[in-house]
Design a protein around this motif. Structure first.
Motif, PDB file in Angstrom:
ATOM      1  N   GLU A 144     -26.501-156.360-118.412  1.00 27.10           N
ATOM      2  CA  GLU A 144     -26.705-155.191-117.546  1.00 27.10           C
ATOM      3  C   GLU A 144     -25.476-155.003-116.669  1.00 27.10           C
ATOM      4  O   GLU A 144     -25.085-155.906-115.927  1.00 27.10           O
ATOM      5  CB  GLU A 144     -27.957-155.395-116.699  1.00 27.10           C
ATOM      6  N   ALA A 145     -24.861-153.830-116.758  1.00 24.41           N
ATOM      7  CA  ALA A 145     -23.653-153.530-115.991  1.00 24.41           C
ATOM      8  C   ALA A 145     -24.015-152.635-114.807  1.00 24.41           C
ATOM      9  O   ALA A 145     -24.807-151.697-114.942  1.00 24.41           O
ATOM     10  CB  ALA A 145     -22.616-152.837-116.866  1.00 24.41           C
ATOM     11  N   LYS A 146     -23.414-152.944-113.661  1.00 24.79           N
ATOM     12  CA  LYS A 146     -23.623-152.139-112.455  1.00 24.79           C
ATOM     13  C   LYS A 146     -22.278-151.882-111.792  1.00 24.79           C
ATOM     14  O   LYS A 146     -21.447-152.795-111.665  1.00 24.79           O
ATOM     15  CB  LYS A 146     -24.544-152.854-111.466  1.00 24.79           C
ATOM     16  N   LYS A 147     -22.072-150.643-111.386  1.00 26.02           N
ATOM     17  CA  LYS A 147     -20.850-150.200-110.694  1.00 26.02           C
ATOM     18  C   LYS A 147     -19.589-150.422-111.515  1.00 26.02           C
ATOM     19  O   LYS A 147     -18.484-150.448-110.975  1.00 26.02           O
ATOM     20  CB  LYS A 147     -20.714-150.909-109.333  1.00 26.02           C
ATOM     21  N   LYS A 148     -19.744-150.618-112.806  1.00 24.74           N
ATOM     22  CA  LYS A 148     -18.619-150.803-113.730  1.00 24.74           C
ATOM     23  C   LYS A 148     -17.737-151.996-113.363  1.00 24.74           C
ATOM     24  O   LYS A 148     -16.596-152.094-113.799  1.00 24.74           O
ATOM     25  CB  LYS A 148     -17.756-149.538-113.813  1.00 24.74           C
ATOM     26  N   ARG A 198     -25.092-165.198-103.381  1.00 29.96           N
ATOM     27  CA  ARG A 198     -24.660-164.061-102.569  1.00 29.96           C
ATOM     28  C   ARG A 198     -24.286-162.930-103.504  1.00 29.96           C
ATOM     29  O   ARG A 198     -23.525-163.131-104.463  1.00 29.96           O
ATOM     30  CB  ARG A 198     -23.454-164.429-101.704  1.00 29.96           C
ATOM     31  N   SER A 199     -24.815-161.766-103.224  1.00 32.22           N
ATOM     32  CA  SER A 199     -24.558-160.629-104.105  1.00 32.22           C
ATOM     33  C   SER A 199     -23.081-160.245-104.048  1.00 32.22           C
ATOM     34  O   SER A 199     -22.416-160.429-103.015  1.00 32.22           O
ATOM     35  CB  SER A 199     -25.420-159.436-103.688  1.00 32.22           C
ATOM     36  N   PRO A 200     -22.536-159.713-105.137  1.00 35.44           N
ATOM     37  CA  PRO A 200     -21.118-159.308-105.116  1.00 35.44           C
ATOM     38  C   PRO A 200     -20.821-158.212-104.107  1.00 35.44           C
ATOM     39  O   PRO A 200     -19.714-158.138-103.583  1.00 35.44           O
ATOM     40  CB  PRO A 200     -20.862-158.853-106.555  1.00 35.44           C
ATOM     41  N   ASN A 201     -21.816-157.354-103.813  1.00 33.69           N
ATOM     42  CA  ASN A 201     -21.601-156.325-102.780  1.00 33.69           C
ATOM     43  C   ASN A 201     -21.362-156.963-101.405  1.00 33.69           C
ATOM     44  O   ASN A 201     -20.466-156.555-100.660  1.00 33.69           O
ATOM     45  CB  ASN A 201     -22.809-155.390-102.710  1.00 33.69           C
ATOM     46  N   LEU A 202     -22.161-157.986-101.084  1.00 35.28           N
ATOM     47  CA  LEU A 202     -21.987-158.671 -99.810  1.00 35.28           C
ATOM     48  C   LEU A 202     -20.654-159.411 -99.775  1.00 35.28           C
ATOM     49  O   LEU A 202     -19.967-159.430 -98.735  1.00 35.28           O
ATOM     50  CB  LEU A 202     -23.146-159.648 -99.598  1.00 35.28           C
ATOM     51  N   HIS A 203     -20.284-159.994-100.890  1.00 31.70           N
ATOM     52  CA  HIS A 203     -19.000-160.721-100.947  1.00 31.70           C
ATOM     53  C   HIS A 203     -17.822-159.763-100.731  1.00 31.70           C
ATOM     54  O   HIS A 203     -16.889-160.067 -99.961  1.00 31.70           O
ATOM     55  CB  HIS A 203     -18.880-161.414-102.301  1.00 31.70           C
ATOM     56  N   ARG A 244     -13.640-157.189 -97.072  1.00 32.96           N
ATOM     57  CA  ARG A 244     -13.131-156.010 -96.347  1.00 32.96           C
ATOM     58  C   ARG A 244     -13.147-156.242 -94.842  1.00 32.96           C
ATOM     59  O   ARG A 244     -12.196-155.868 -94.130  1.00 32.96           O
ATOM     60  CB  ARG A 244     -13.956-154.771 -96.707  1.00 32.96           C
ATOM     61  N   LEU A 245     -14.220-156.856 -94.326  1.00 34.18           N
ATOM     62  CA  LEU A 245     -14.294-157.115 -92.885  1.00 34.18           C
ATOM     63  C   LEU A 245     -13.217-158.108 -92.450  1.00 34.18           C
ATOM     64  O   LEU A 245     -12.628-157.965 -91.372  1.00 34.18           O
ATOM     65  CB  LEU A 245     -15.684-157.645 -92.518  1.00 34.18           C
ATOM     66  N   ALA A 246     -12.963-159.111 -93.266  1.00 38.78           N
ATOM     67  CA  ALA A 246     -11.912-160.073 -92.924  1.00 38.78           C
ATOM     68  C   ALA A 246     -10.537-159.405 -92.905  1.00 38.78           C
ATOM     69  O   ALA A 246      -9.718-159.665 -92.005  1.00 38.78           O
ATOM     70  CB  ALA A 246     -11.924-161.233 -93.917  1.00 38.78           C
ATOM     71  N   ALA A 247     -10.287-158.520 -93.876  1.00 38.15           N
ATOM     72  CA  ALA A 247      -9.005-157.805 -93.890  1.00 38.15           C
ATOM     73  C   ALA A 247      -8.878-156.875 -92.683  1.00 38.15           C
ATOM     74  O   ALA A 247      -7.813-156.778 -92.065  1.00 38.15           O
ATOM     75  CB  ALA A 247      -8.866-157.018 -95.193  1.00 38.15           C
ATOM     76  N   ALA A 248      -9.992-156.192 -92.332  1.00 38.36           N
ATOM     77  CA  ALA A 248      -9.953-155.304 -91.165  1.00 38.36           C
ATOM     78  C   ALA A 248      -9.741-156.090 -89.870  1.00 38.36           C
ATOM     79  O   ALA A 248      -9.035-155.636 -88.957  1.00 38.36           O
ATOM     80  CB  ALA A 248     -11.248-154.501 -91.077  1.00 38.36           C
ATOM     81  N   ALA A 249     -10.331-157.287 -89.767  1.00 39.03           N
ATOM     82  CA  ALA A 249     -10.138-158.110 -88.573  1.00 39.03           C
ATOM     83  C   ALA A 249      -8.677-158.543 -88.437  1.00 39.03           C
ATOM     84  O   ALA A 249      -8.129-158.574 -87.328  1.00 39.03           O
ATOM     85  CB  ALA A 249     -11.052-159.332 -88.629  1.00 39.03           C
ATOM     86  N   LYS A 250      -8.036-158.864 -89.540  1.00 36.79           N
ATOM     87  CA  LYS A 250      -6.619-159.218 -89.486  1.00 36.79           C
ATOM     88  C   LYS A 250      -5.763-158.046 -89.008  1.00 36.79           C
ATOM     89  O   LYS A 250      -4.843-158.220 -88.201  1.00 36.79           O
ATOM     90  CB  LYS A 250      -6.153-159.663 -90.868  1.00 36.79           C
ATOM     91  N   VAL A 251      -6.068-156.850 -89.484  1.00 32.87           N
ATOM     92  CA  VAL A 251      -5.311-155.664 -89.063  1.00 32.87           C
ATOM     93  C   VAL A 251      -5.492-155.408 -87.577  1.00 32.87           C
ATOM     94  O   VAL A 251      -4.531-155.119 -86.834  1.00 32.87           O
ATOM     95  CB  VAL A 251      -5.731-154.443 -89.892  1.00 32.87           C
ATOM     96  N   ARG A 252      -6.751-155.529 -87.095  1.00 28.89           N
ATOM     97  CA  ARG A 252      -7.005-155.318 -85.664  1.00 28.89           C
ATOM     98  C   ARG A 252      -6.283-156.371 -84.818  1.00 28.89           C
ATOM     99  O   ARG A 252      -5.768-156.067 -83.741  1.00 28.89           O
ATOM    100  CB  ARG A 252      -8.510-155.366 -85.396  1.00 28.89           C
ATOM    101  N   GLU A 253      -6.258-157.593 -85.283  1.00 29.78           N
ATOM    102  CA  GLU A 253      -5.566-158.647 -84.536  1.00 29.78           C
ATOM    103  C   GLU A 253      -4.066-158.359 -84.442  1.00 29.78           C
ATOM    104  O   GLU A 253      -3.454-158.529 -83.369  1.00 29.78           O
ATOM    105  CB  GLU A 253      -5.803-159.986 -85.231  1.00 29.78           C
ATOM    106  N   LYS A 254      -3.456-157.884 -85.520  1.00 30.13           N
ATOM    107  CA  LYS A 254      -2.035-157.530 -85.483  1.00 30.13           C
ATOM    108  C   LYS A 254      -1.771-156.386 -84.507  1.00 30.13           C
ATOM    109  O   LYS A 254      -0.780-156.390 -83.767  1.00 30.13           O
ATOM    110  CB  LYS A 254      -1.564-157.145 -86.879  1.00 30.13           C
ATOM    111  N   GLN A 255      -2.658-155.377 -84.496  1.00 34.95           N
ATOM    112  CA  GLN A 255      -2.482-154.262 -83.574  1.00 34.95           C
ATOM    113  C   GLN A 255      -2.586-154.720 -82.119  1.00 34.95           C
ATOM    114  O   GLN A 255      -1.823-154.272 -81.248  1.00 34.95           O
ATOM    115  CB  GLN A 255      -3.519-153.191 -83.869  1.00 34.95           C
TER     116      GLN A 255
END
Length: 343
Positions: A116-120, A257-262, A267-278
């Motif tokens: 079963e494929a989801k979200k390709k 853990r579902s792949p969506n949550l992973h 994404r949240l970790a990447a956004a936190a790094k960007v905010r820390e740099k700013q």
């Protein structure tokens, strides 16, 4: 000598004799026909296996729409490895999973491997005992197909495999249930018409990091060493159901853990790094502005100042007297020095 058809399924104690073929001798010989026949007869041995095909396990391998090329190649590899498998067209996404039981009944299959494929991008695999269950749902990860690996191992098409399981499969009940499902699904039935009576490869199911790792190895006859053939994939258990493609839940993996949550956590970790740099850049800008500010009134500036005596300002109105230049009396003129030198 004409080829004769051999039938499987005969009893082992049958009194059938091997067929005889006759060869025609040269025309120049003058032996009697009876002696000539007895000398030129060649017997064909009876079939090696007289057993019956009693285990009628058939596995239906198909998928839903939306799979990518890697999943399609993996399905084709599994069909090649399992001679007791059948194929079917892709199932529509709008259909419910209970329709798979009807498809298995039409195809006369009692086991099913459904992808079963989801979200390709996410692939789930169902292993089910149709139509009464149980069934298990997995998340398939790290797929590598036969064409992609290009391993040196090889085996006969249609040969019967050995199944090797990790010792952990006998310690926990959920793994014991999965072990029985894997045995009934992946093992080739004895005396299957499309199978070969050889054992030259082994399927290994090992447990590591709360996942099931599938590998396919060739058994080398000389030293019994193993060479990988492929394909390879990792199964992450999600749930085990009592029925086929549904029903009461027998086991749910707490570590899944579902792949969506992973992906969301990434994404949240990447956004936190960007905010820390700013924030670091803003702090540096503030520090630079504070360094450029000039203090007008310093309170501590007059601490070390001492009072001085101020003299009256004298303004000179007359030019100064010229200085008298005193000549050196003892210094002779140039003319005298020259005369002294000539003498």
């Amino acid at each position: 000598m004409a080829a004769s058809k051999r039938k499987r399924g005969g009893d082992g104690t049958s009194d059938k004799k091997g067929k005889k073929g006759k060869f025609v001798a040269d025309k120049g010989e003058t032996q009697p026909e009876t002696e000539q026949e007895t000398k030129n007869e060649v017997t064909v041995p009876a079939p090696v296996s007289m057993g019956k095909w009693t285990n009628k396990e058939r596995v239906l391998i198909f998928s839903s729409r939306g799979i990518n090329f890697r999943t399609r190649h993996l399905m084709q590899d599994l069909r090649t490895m399992m001679p007791h498998s059948k194929a079917d067209t892709k199932m529509d996404r709008k259909d419910k999973l209970f329709v798979v039981n009807e498809v298995c009944e039409i195809k006369n299959c009692n086991k099913c491997l459904f992808f079963e494929a989801k979200k390709k991008q996410d692939l789930y695999m169902w292993i089910s005992n149709c139509p009464h269950g149980p069934s298990a749902k997995f998340l398939v990860q790290n797929i590598h197909t036969l064409a992609e690996l290009k391993m040196t191992g090889n085996c006969l098409k249609g040969s019967r495999p050995l199944l090797s399981f990790d010792p952990k499969f006998d310690k926990e009940p959920q793994y014991a249930l999965l072990k029985e499902l894997f045995i009934q699904t992946f093992s080739t039935p004895h005396y299957h018409p499309k199978s070969q009576p050889f054992v030259d490869h082994v399927y290994t199911f090992s447990i590591a990091d709360n996942r099931i790792w599938f590998r396919n190895y060739q058994i080398i006859e000389e030293d019994a060493s193993l060479v990988e053939i492929g394909p390879r994939f990792v199964l992450n258990l999600i749930k085990i159901f009592q029925g086929s493609f549904g029903g009461p839940t027998l086991y749910e993996n707490p570590n899944f853990r579902s792949p969506n949550l992973h992906r969301r956590e990434i994404r949240l970790a990447a956004a936190a790094k960007v905010r820390e740099k700013q924030m670091v850049k803003e702090i540096q800008k503030i520090k630079r502005k504070d360094a450029k500010e000039v203090v007008d009134n310093d309170v501590t500036a007059d601490v070390f100042v001492t009072p001085d005596e101020r003299k009256p300002v004298h303004i000179q109105t007359e030019p100064p007297a010229p200085k008298v230049v005193k000549k050196n009396k003892h210094k002779a003129f140039k003319r005298e020095r020259m005369q002294r030198g000539r003498r």
